[in-house]
Design a protein around this motif. Structure first.
Motif, mmCIF file in Angstrom:
data_model
loop_
_atom_site.group_PDB
_atom_site.id
_atom_site.type_symbol
_atom_site.label_atom_id
_atom_site.label_comp_id
_atom_site.label_asym_id
_atom_site.label_seq_id
_atom_site.Cartn_x
_atom_site.Cartn_y
_atom_site.Cartn_z
ATOM 1 N N VAL A 16 48.820 23.792 -14.860
ATOM 2 C CA VAL A 16 48.154 22.883 -15.396
ATOM 3 C C VAL A 16 46.353 23.639 -15.053
ATOM 4 N N LEU A 17 46.194 24.253 -13.753
ATOM 5 C CA LEU A 17 44.462 24.057 -13.610
ATOM 6 C C LEU A 17 44.459 25.679 -13.684
ATOM 7 N N LEU A 18 45.739 26.516 -13.851
ATOM 8 C CA LEU A 18 45.929 27.830 -13.819
ATOM 9 C C LEU A 18 45.796 28.081 -15.670
ATOM 10 N N GLY A 19 46.032 27.393 -16.352
ATOM 11 C CA GLY A 19 46.387 26.940 -18.121
ATOM 12 C C GLY A 19 45.099 26.602 -18.187
ATOM 13 N N GLY A 20 43.852 25.908 -17.312
ATOM 14 C CA GLY A 20 42.329 25.280 -18.248
ATOM 15 C C GLY A 20 41.589 26.479 -17.325
ATOM 16 N N CYS A 21 41.989 27.197 -16.476
ATOM 17 C CA CYS A 21 41.299 28.325 -16.056
ATOM 18 C C CYS A 21 41.204 29.492 -17.155
ATOM 19 N N ALA A 22 43.036 30.336 -17.687
ATOM 20 C CA ALA A 22 43.263 31.075 -18.747
ATOM 21 C C ALA A 22 42.223 30.342 -20.135
ATOM 22 N N ALA A 23 41.671 29.339 -20.242
ATOM 23 C CA ALA A 23 41.508 27.989 -21.988
ATOM 24 C C ALA A 23 39.889 28.970 -21.559
ATOM 25 N N TYR A 24 39.476 28.276 -20.805
ATOM 26 C CA TYR A 24 37.845 28.632 -20.134
ATOM 27 C C TYR A 24 37.895 30.357 -20.370
ATOM 28 N N LEU A 25 38.694 31.519 -19.592
ATOM 29 C CA LEU A 25 38.796 32.889 -19.597
ATOM 30 C C LEU A 25 38.543 33.463 -21.186
ATOM 31 N N ALA A 26 39.745 32.785 -22.236
ATOM 32 C CA ALA A 26 40.071 33.053 -23.480
ATOM 33 C C ALA A 26 38.487 32.600 -24.306
ATOM 34 N N ALA A 27 38.025 31.724 -23.812
ATOM 35 C CA ALA A 27 37.350 31.057 -24.474
ATOM 36 C C ALA A 27 35.486 31.880 -24.237
ATOM 37 N N ALA A 28 35.366 32.279 -23.155
ATOM 38 C CA ALA A 28 34.284 33.231 -22.835
ATOM 39 C C ALA A 28 34.533 34.817 -23.369
ATOM 40 N N HIS A 29 35.858 34.896 -22.910
ATOM 41 C CA HIS A 29 36.091 35.966 -23.512
ATOM 42 C C HIS A 29 35.232 36.507 -25.655
ATOM 43 N N GLY A 30 35.834 34.637 -26.070
ATOM 44 C CA GLY A 30 35.720 35.025 -27.763
ATOM 45 C C GLY A 30 36.050 35.257 -28.332
ATOM 46 N N SER A 31 38.368 34.950 -27.551
ATOM 47 C CA SER A 31 39.054 35.354 -28.797
ATOM 48 C C SER A 31 39.708 34.227 -28.320
ATOM 49 N N TRP A 32 38.907 32.980 -28.677
ATOM 50 C CA TRP A 32 40.134 32.060 -28.558
ATOM 51 C C TRP A 32 38.352 30.394 -28.726
ATOM 52 N N HIS A 33 38.520 29.682 -29.477
ATOM 53 C CA HIS A 33 37.229 29.005 -29.606
ATOM 54 C C HIS A 33 37.923 27.323 -29.297
ATOM 55 N N PHE A 34 37.901 26.724 -28.812
ATOM 56 C CA PHE A 34 37.564 25.351 -29.419
ATOM 57 C C PHE A 34 36.889 24.301 -28.259
ATOM 58 N N PRO A 35 36.384 23.508 -28.992
ATOM 59 C CA PRO A 35 35.572 22.307 -28.295
ATOM 60 C C PRO A 35 35.978 22.106 -27.016
#
Length: 81
Positions: A16-35
């Protein structure tokens, strides 16, 4: 090295924590946008799932120990090699 019990709840928390980190990294990279406010309830649900998995593992381990008889229940679990 001493053997330890497999604890699936800790595995779920780590995933779960790795998934959360991956989501924030993808949002910081710009490849995925989520609120950003949606990640907190998802993490809370993941922690609840980890608690459920831990309690189920405890119940299964306790059931196996009781049903196996005194030969397994009296065996020491932390032997140093």
């Amino acid at each position: 090295m001493r053997r330890h019990d497999f604890e699936p709840g800790k595995l779920v928390v780590g995933l779960v924590l790795l998934g959360g980190c991956a989501a924030y990294l993808a949002a910081a990279h710009g490849s995925w946008h989520f609120p950003s406010y949606t990640l907190l309830p998802v993490l809370a649900a993941g922690f609840c799932l980890a608690g459920l998995v831990s309690s189920l593992a405890f119940v299964v381990r306790r059931h196996r120990t009781r049903g196996a008889g005194p030969a397994v229940a009296d065996r020491p679990t932390d032997q140093a090699d």
